[in-house]
Structure formats: C-alpha cells, structure tokens
Write a protein that holds these residues in place. Structure first.
Motif, PDB file in Angstrom:
ATOM      1  N   ALA A 168      47.394 -35.113 -29.465  1.00  0.00           N
ATOM      2  CA  ALA A 168      48.731 -35.043 -30.074  1.00  0.00           C
ATOM      3  C   ALA A 168      49.740 -35.158 -28.941  1.00  0.00           C
ATOM      4  CB  ALA A 168      48.914 -33.714 -30.798  1.00  0.00           C
ATOM      5  N   PHE A 169      50.972 -35.537 -29.262  1.00  0.00           N
ATOM      6  CA  PHE A 169      51.989 -35.528 -28.203  1.00  0.00           C
ATOM      7  C   PHE A 169      53.199 -34.699 -28.630  1.00  0.00           C
ATOM      8  CE2 PHE A 169      53.607 -39.191 -30.633  1.00  0.00           C
ATOM      9  CZ  PHE A 169      54.989 -38.996 -30.590  1.00  0.00           C
ATOM     10  N   LEU A 170      53.853 -34.140 -27.623  1.00  0.00           N
ATOM     11  CA  LEU A 170      55.124 -33.424 -27.782  1.00  0.00           C
ATOM     12  C   LEU A 170      56.047 -33.924 -26.680  1.00  0.00           C
ATOM     13  CD1 LEU A 170      53.790 -29.770 -28.301  1.00  0.00           C
ATOM     14  CD2 LEU A 170      54.683 -31.274 -30.088  1.00  0.00           C
ATOM     15  N   THR A 171      57.348 -33.650 -26.813  1.00  0.00           N
ATOM     16  CA  THR A 171      58.257 -34.109 -25.760  1.00  0.00           C
ATOM     17  C   THR A 171      59.285 -33.035 -25.382  1.00  0.00           C
ATOM     18  OG1 THR A 171      60.191 -35.007 -26.958  1.00  0.00           O
ATOM     19  CG2 THR A 171      58.225 -36.370 -26.967  1.00  0.00           C
ATOM     20  N   GLN A 172      59.764 -33.166 -24.144  1.00  0.00           N
ATOM     21  CA  GLN A 172      60.937 -32.408 -23.705  1.00  0.00           C
ATOM     22  C   GLN A 172      62.089 -32.768 -24.640  1.00  0.00           C
ATOM     23  OE1 GLN A 172      61.511 -32.964 -19.483  1.00  0.00           O
ATOM     24  NE2 GLN A 172      63.673 -32.438 -19.591  1.00  0.00           N
ATOM     25  N   THR A 173      63.012 -31.847 -24.871  1.00  0.00           N
ATOM     26  CA  THR A 173      64.072 -32.087 -25.876  1.00  0.00           C
ATOM     27  C   THR A 173      65.223 -32.937 -25.340  1.00  0.00           C
ATOM     28  OG1 THR A 173      65.249 -30.058 -25.268  1.00  0.00           O
ATOM     29  CG2 THR A 173      63.620 -29.885 -27.044  1.00  0.00           C
ATOM     30  N   THR A 174      65.280 -33.156 -24.003  1.00  0.00           N
ATOM     31  CA  THR A 174      66.472 -33.787 -23.420  1.00  0.00           C
ATOM     32  C   THR A 174      66.185 -35.145 -22.790  1.00  0.00           C
ATOM     33  OG1 THR A 174      66.056 -32.477 -21.425  1.00  0.00           O
ATOM     34  CG2 THR A 174      67.676 -31.608 -22.974  1.00  0.00           C
ATOM     35  N   LEU A 175      65.255 -35.890 -23.346  1.00  0.00           N
ATOM     36  CA  LEU A 175      64.853 -37.171 -22.766  1.00  0.00           C
ATOM     37  C   LEU A 175      65.709 -38.332 -23.252  1.00  0.00           C
ATOM     38  CD1 LEU A 175      60.966 -36.868 -23.110  1.00  0.00           C
ATOM     39  CD2 LEU A 175      62.367 -36.357 -21.103  1.00  0.00           C
ATOM     40  N   SER A 176      65.563 -39.477 -22.571  1.00  0.00           N
ATOM     41  CA  SER A 176      66.152 -40.721 -23.058  1.00  0.00           C
ATOM     42  C   SER A 176      65.413 -41.133 -24.332  1.00  0.00           C
ATOM     43  CB  SER A 176      66.004 -41.815 -22.006  1.00  0.00           C
ATOM     44  OG  SER A 176      65.989 -43.087 -22.611  1.00  0.00           O
TER      45      SER A 176
END
Length: 317
Positions: A168-176
């Motif tokens: 699964a993937f998750l991301t930082q909230t402040t990305l491009s």
C-alpha cells in the motif's frame, strides 16, 4: 522639482494562501496552553515552520526544543503540527509530563492509516522527503521495516518489498501534487496490486495553494512565495510557479526583497505557504508599494471553510 512618478505594477495575490486550519489550531494550542498553565510552555520542534510565528510565541512564553530530554520535569510540553513518533508521547507519559498534541488532524489521519495497513499485513511505501519531521513522525507509528520511503520516480524502481502483492502507499501531506501523481503512476506500474489511500493524503491546503499559484503564475513575470526554506509546502509553491515558466523567489520577510529582481516586471504574483501569517503578506505588499504604484487584485480559486477542534480541556481555557 516634482518627484518622479512610481512605475506601475500589477499585483496578483493568490487565494487561498497562508495559514491553513492545522497551523491555526497548532498556534492556538500553544497560546491557550500558555494562558492556562502560565509560561514557560515547552514545544518540541518548531510548532510550524515559520520564524515569525515561532519568535512571536517565544515572546509570549513558549520555549522551543529539539528533544524531549530538554524539557524539565513538571512543565507542559506541546508536540508540533508535523506529528511525532509514538515513542515521544510514551516517553513523556513515562516521565509524568503533561503533554498536548498539536499534530494536524490530517497528519494524524495518515498515522492511523499506517497502523491499520500494517495490522492488515501490508507493507507501506511512503512518498515523502527524507528527514522531514512529518516523515519521521509517520515512520514512528509502525514497527521498523514495515515502511519504505520513496522520494522520486526513480526510487520506485530500486526499492525492494517483502511481497509485491501486498503493498500500500501513503504520502506526506505537503508534497507537490504533480510530482506525487508521477510517483503514484510508477508505483501502480511496478506494483499493480498496490492499495491507494482514500481519500488522497496530500492535504486540502497544500492542493489549494498549488492550484491558486497555477491560476496566476503564467500571467506573472515574477512570483514571490512568502514562507520558510524548511517549509515543504512553501518550497513546493516555488516549484509549481517555475513549472508554469515563471521566475519565483522564496522569501521569509519583506527585508529579504531584492528590487534587482523587479527589472522588467510588470505583473507580480504573491502567495504564502500554509505556515506564513497574512501580516507578512501585507508587510511585503507595503514594502513594494513604497517603490511602485501598485494595482492589487486577489485571484481566488477556492474558498476554505475547514476548522479543526481543539484538544479537550483547552477549549475552555
């Protein structure tokens, strides 16, 4: 002899810009904690990435430290908006410290997703910037080895995971938004079974500020982004403007303006990162207005109405 008329300058101000609900809440938590407990109130890490905000809170009685070990016994401590590894509140509780968690609720949501995915046996690929406090905090929610960081599309092709079918993937909230979309496409190509977060992890404020810059950048000869160099979302706004083919500069305060940048500038764009207060936008506009005949126009692409609740016990402070 009359004064020379000022050169004319069109000013396009992006909206939304500046403070988001998570930053607003974090600052309020520190202010209310000082009001309730009296100074000093300790804050682990910069509450938000903005020197003006940090200095203003320091003047009110906040003490900023990098490590919990620097917090003396018997005083309250606040955790920053970026979130902290689980070990930090556990250590605070062990020492009997009263703590307030100012983690942005949208970051906390990513933390809970990480816990659920690991509990379900999935390996997480986390899209983010190495060393950023939000990334450190999210990695600290799950056992070591259960999450792998990717920063670029190239990284996607070099990582190894325990089971290609269970990712699964998750991301930082402040990305491009655009960069992340490219990395997600690569992840889906390499791991067709990869599970995506619902909804998207990039926060509404990051997305809205990038959209607002895209709406004005191509009409501007220069774009100014007011924000800190260690503020991920502010740095991304500079990149968004540059992708639209517009020169862009990141400044923290009006004092950093270089009017050498303004040669041949007829239209100037201004925005501010999510941790930059509006007072700094006005400071920059006022400084420019001393040299130019400014015609100011706000370009609004979205209206933000989100507000987050304060922790229990502080609402009444």
């Amino acid at each position: 002899m009359t004064d020379q008329p000022k050169p004319s300058l069109e000013l396009l101000i992006a909206a939304p810009r500046g403070f988001c609900a998570g930053v607003d809440r974090a600052i309020q938590i520190v202010e209310l904690a000082i009001e309730k407990y009296g100074a000093p109130v300790y804050v682990r890490h910069e509450i938000v990435h903005n020197r003006f905000v940090v200095d203003s809170l320091r003047d009110k009685g906040a003490v900023f430290v990098d490590h919990l070990d620097e917090v003396p016994d018997g005083v309250p401590v606040v955790f920053s908006a970026h979130g902290v590894p689980k070990a930090v509140p556990a250590k605070a509780a062990e020492r009997g410290l009263s703590y307030l968690d100012a983690t942005c609720p949208l970051v906390s949501k990513v933390h809970r997703q990480a816990e659920r995915l690991v509990a379900a046996g999935r390996h997480i690929v986390f899209i983010g910037h190495a060393g950023h406090p939000e990334v450190i905090g999210t990695f600290g929610q799950v056992p070591e080895g259960d999450m792998t960081l990717v920063e670029t599309v190239e990284d996607v092709w070099t990582i190894s995971v325990p089971d290609d079918q269970n990712v699964a993937f998750l991301t930082q909230t402040t990305l491009s938004v655009d960069d992340t979309a490219a990395i997600v496409s690569a992840l889906q190509a390499r791991f067709p079974a990869v599970q995506a977060p619902r909804p998207d992890d990039i926060c509404y404020a990051t997305t809205n500020r990038q959209t607002a810059v895209k709406a004005i950048a191509s009409a501007c000869d220069l774009m100014l982004v007011i924000g800190a160099p260690n503020s991920s979302n502010s740095v991304r706004l500079v990149e968004v403007a540059e992708r639209e083919g517009t020169r862009a500069k990141l400044i923290q305060r009006a004092a950093e303006l270089d009017f050498g940048w303004f040669a041949d500038v007829r239209t100037l764009g201004i925005t501010a990162g999510a941790s930059a207060p509006e007072i700094l936008v006005r400071e920059v506009v006022d400084a420019i207005a001393q040299r130019f005949d400014v015609h100011e126009r706000e370009v609004e692409t979205n209206r933000e109405t989100i507000a987050f609740k304060l922790p229990r016990g502080l609402e009444a402070a």
